[in-house]
Write an enzyme that holds these catalytic residues in place. Structure first.
Site, short mmCIF file in Angstrom:
data_model
loop_
_atom_site.label_atom_id
_atom_site.label_comp_id
_atom_site.label_asym_id
_atom_site.label_seq_id
_atom_site.Cartn_x
_atom_site.Cartn_y
_atom_site.Cartn_z
N TRP A 1 0.85 -1.18 0.00
CA TRP A 1 0.00 0.00 0.00
C TRP A 1 0.89 1.23 0.00
CZ3 TRP A 1 -1.60 3.22 4.54
CH2 TRP A 1 -2.56 4.18 4.15
N HIS A 2 0.46 2.28 -0.66
CA HIS A 2 1.29 3.46 -0.84
C HIS A 2 0.56 4.69 -0.30
CE1 HIS A 2 2.40 0.45 -3.83
NE2 HIS A 2 3.64 0.84 -3.59
#
Ligand code: RIB
Ligand code: CA
Length: 315
Positions: free
Chosen positions: A241-242
């Site tokens: 996840w960013h």
């Protein structure tokens, strides 16, 4: 009298903005003196409400100033497909009791640049519309900014909203062009955390889910507002996840974690049929223009994750 640096954050909350704001509230070196709110991820009504709610959840009393509700020139699509219709995962949270200030965000930026002349740290986590308006009202503003940081751009053209544009720049390219050129004309370097650096510094979803189990109001609220965008991200980008704005905030509150940076000329493209909103970096210095961007290339991943855990109440 505090020896903390005054920090103004312009933001379009937004799930990753929320994580960045929690990190900022924790900084031992900064006092958040204002949240100026932009339209971007979702509409201004929601971004203002989300900023007020996050301050309430975090237990901080930071003035919130509503800004522009649209880009300077051309309308642009929002990012509700990422963050939810309301920008905070559509969890239907009870609204904050506090209201936004009456002063416009652009006017607050100008006023605070005078109040903290030379010291004000400005962190831009959304489209640059408010700052562009402030610069038009007061072109001398950059001279009074002590440090300027932008989450935005895609420094080798690997965008996330069009093939070459990143969302914050692509939502209002004219605003971004004005901002980068104004600071360059004032001889000021803008620190840039671009989308490509964000992609290099993702978190394992399994780690994030563990951090969000912390028995803390921040973790509980963030687990709820981020669930939808984390599920969307897992479907699109796999195991990591960013959180774009969180990387920008790590650069701001803990620059000692930077492992590599590059300083180059940077301008924003406005007219290309396929390249509008691109952040064009002169990597080989062909233009002869000054180096006006300090680009984050690598940040200590363990230090970054420790900052995230602390912001969520897990550290
Ligand atoms: O491209 C990522 C940026 O666009 C982040 O600031 C995110 O919140 C959106 O505004
Ligand atoms: Ca943002």
């Amino acid at each position: 009298m505090t020896n903390k640096l005054p920090l103004l954050i312009d933001t379009d909350p937004g799930v990753d903005d929320a994580l960045a704001l929690l990190m900022a509230f924790d900084s031992p070196h900064h006092e958040v003196v204002a949240l100026t709110i932009a339209a971007g991820n979702v509409g201004l009504r929601h971004t203002v409400a989300n900023a007020l709610k996050l301050c309430e959840v975090a237990g901080v009393d930071v003035p919130v100033y509503a800004g522009c509700d649209a880009p300077l020139l051309h309308p642009a699509p929002d990012a509700s497909y990422v963050h939810g219709r309301d920008g905070f995962g559509d969890i239907d949270y009870p609204p904050a009791t506090k209201q936004a200030e009456a002063e416009h965000a652009a006017l607050a930026m100008i006023r605070l640049s005078h109040a903290h002349a030379g010291a004000l740290v400005v962190c831009m986590l959304g489209p640059l519309t408010n700052l562009a308006v402030a610069l038009k009202l007061d072109p001398s503003l950059p001279q009074r900014v002590g440090r300027m940081l932008v989450m935005g751009g895609a420094v080798t053209g690997q965008g996330n909203t069009t093939p070459m544009a990143e969302f914050n720049i692509g939502f209002d390219p004219e605003a971004a062009h004005l901002v980068f050129d104004a600071f360059a004309a004032a001889g000021k370097v803008v620190e840039v955390a671009d989308w490509e650096a964000v992609i290099r510094h993702g978190f394992l979803h399994t780690d994030v889910e563990r951090w969000l189990l912390a028995d803390h109001p921040r973790a509980k609220f963030y687990e709820a507002i981020s669930r939808r965008t984390r599920e969307w991200s897992a479907g699109l980008r796999g195991e990591r996840w960013h959180a774009a704005d969180a990387l920008a905030m790590a650069l701001l509150v803990a620059p000692e974690g930077v492992r590599e940076r590059a300083v180059r000329p940077l301008r924003v493209e406005l007219t290309g049929a396929e390249t509008r909103g691109a952040t064009v970096v002169d990597w080989n210095r062909r233009s002869g223009r000054p180096d006006n961007a300090e680009i984050l290339m690598a940040y200590d991943q363990a230090a970054f994750e420790a900052l995230i855990r602390k912001a969520l109440g897990d550290g």
